[in-house]
Write a protein that holds these residues in place. Structure first.
Motif, PDB file in Angstrom:
ATOM      1  N   SER A  84       0.829  -1.212   0.000  1.00 47.91           N
ATOM      2  CA  SER A  84       0.000   0.000   0.000  1.00 47.91           C
ATOM      3  C   SER A  84       0.858   1.255   0.000  1.00 47.91           C
ATOM      4  O   SER A  84       0.440   2.291  -0.524  1.00 47.91           O
ATOM      5  N   GLY A  85       2.044   1.195   0.557  1.00 46.98           N
ATOM      6  CA  GLY A  85       2.948   2.343   0.498  1.00 46.98           C
ATOM      7  C   GLY A  85       3.333   2.668  -0.937  1.00 46.98           C
ATOM      8  O   GLY A  85       3.321   3.835  -1.356  1.00 46.98           O
ATOM      9  N   LEU A  86       3.619   1.646  -1.707  1.00 44.47           N
ATOM     10  CA  LEU A  86       3.953   1.840  -3.113  1.00 44.47           C
ATOM     11  C   LEU A  86       2.731   2.331  -3.893  1.00 44.47           C
ATOM     12  O   LEU A  86       2.819   3.286  -4.677  1.00 44.47           O
ATOM     13  N   ALA A  87       1.583   1.711  -3.641  1.00 45.62           N
ATOM     14  CA  ALA A  87       0.354   2.095  -4.344  1.00 45.62           C
ATOM     15  C   ALA A  87      -0.058   3.521  -3.983  1.00 45.62           C
ATOM     16  O   ALA A  87      -0.527   4.263  -4.851  1.00 45.62           O
ATOM     17  N   LEU A  98      -7.108  11.032  -4.081  1.00 44.42           N
ATOM     18  CA  LEU A  98      -7.430   9.623  -4.324  1.00 44.42           C
ATOM     19  C   LEU A  98      -7.083   8.742  -3.127  1.00 44.42           C
ATOM     20  O   LEU A  98      -7.754   7.749  -2.871  1.00 44.42           O
ATOM     21  N   LEU A  99      -6.025   9.105  -2.401  1.00 41.16           N
ATOM     22  CA  LEU A  99      -5.649   8.338  -1.208  1.00 41.16           C
ATOM     23  C   LEU A  99      -6.817   8.245  -0.226  1.00 41.16           C
ATOM     24  O   LEU A  99      -7.110   7.178   0.322  1.00 41.16           O
ATOM     25  N   TYR A 100      -7.487   9.355  -0.035  1.00 36.44           N
ATOM     26  CA  TYR A 100      -8.580   9.408   0.927  1.00 36.44           C
ATOM     27  C   TYR A 100      -9.825   8.714   0.392  1.00 36.44           C
ATOM     28  O   TYR A 100     -10.548   8.058   1.142  1.00 36.44           O
ATOM     29  N   TYR A 101     -10.069   8.837  -0.898  1.00 34.32           N
ATOM     30  CA  TYR A 101     -11.229   8.165  -1.479  1.00 34.32           C
ATOM     31  C   TYR A 101     -11.068   6.645  -1.442  1.00 34.32           C
ATOM     32  O   TYR A 101     -12.007   5.919  -1.141  1.00 34.32           O
TER      33      TYR A 101
END
Length: 131
Positions: A84-87, A98-101
């Motif tokens: 998830s860090g990479l994504a 987008l991170l929050y969505y």
């Protein structure tokens, strides 16, 4: 928040986290105080849901298998944390919101899964407080 229904407590904590996640997208630029207040709201949701997650995991296992389940849980969390860090870097590059969505979507899926469990009533919850 119910003293007797752990799954409903988890749902309440997740909903608070989801609301805080969406509020992050509405914070005005440069508003540090709004970001801090929103982080406190998220932390409250986390502090409600996390102890019940740990309790459910402990209640689902017995004795010797508990260590195996906890190690598997930590391994899976670490792997997903690395991925998830990479994504999240790619999502941020596309659009920082987008991170929050995506986080909101993941939390919403968790809430829906717990609601399905509540409807099926296939999960036997033992109250850790013996109330």
């Amino acid at each position: 928040i119910s003293r007797f229904n752990l799954l409903k407590n988890m749902i309440a904590g997740f909903i608070i986290q989801a609301m805080a996640t969406l509020l992050f997208t509405a914070i005005p630029l440069g508003s540090l105080s709004a970001a801090i207040i929103n982080m406190i709201i998220f932390a409250v949701g986390f502090s409600i849901s996390r102890p019940f997650i740990d309790t459910l995991l402990a209640n689902a296992t017995k004795g010797a298998e508990r260590a195996s389940i906890y190690s598997l849980n930590n391994t899976v969390i670490s792997i997903f944390g690395a991925i998830s860090g990479l994504a999240s870097g790619y999502l941020y590059k596309l659009n920082p919101r987008l991170l929050y969505y995506v986080s909101f979507g993941i939390i919403s899926v968790c809430v829906m899964l717990i609601m399905v469990l509540l409807r099926k009533k296939t999960v036997k919850i033992v109250n850790p407080l013996n109330l």
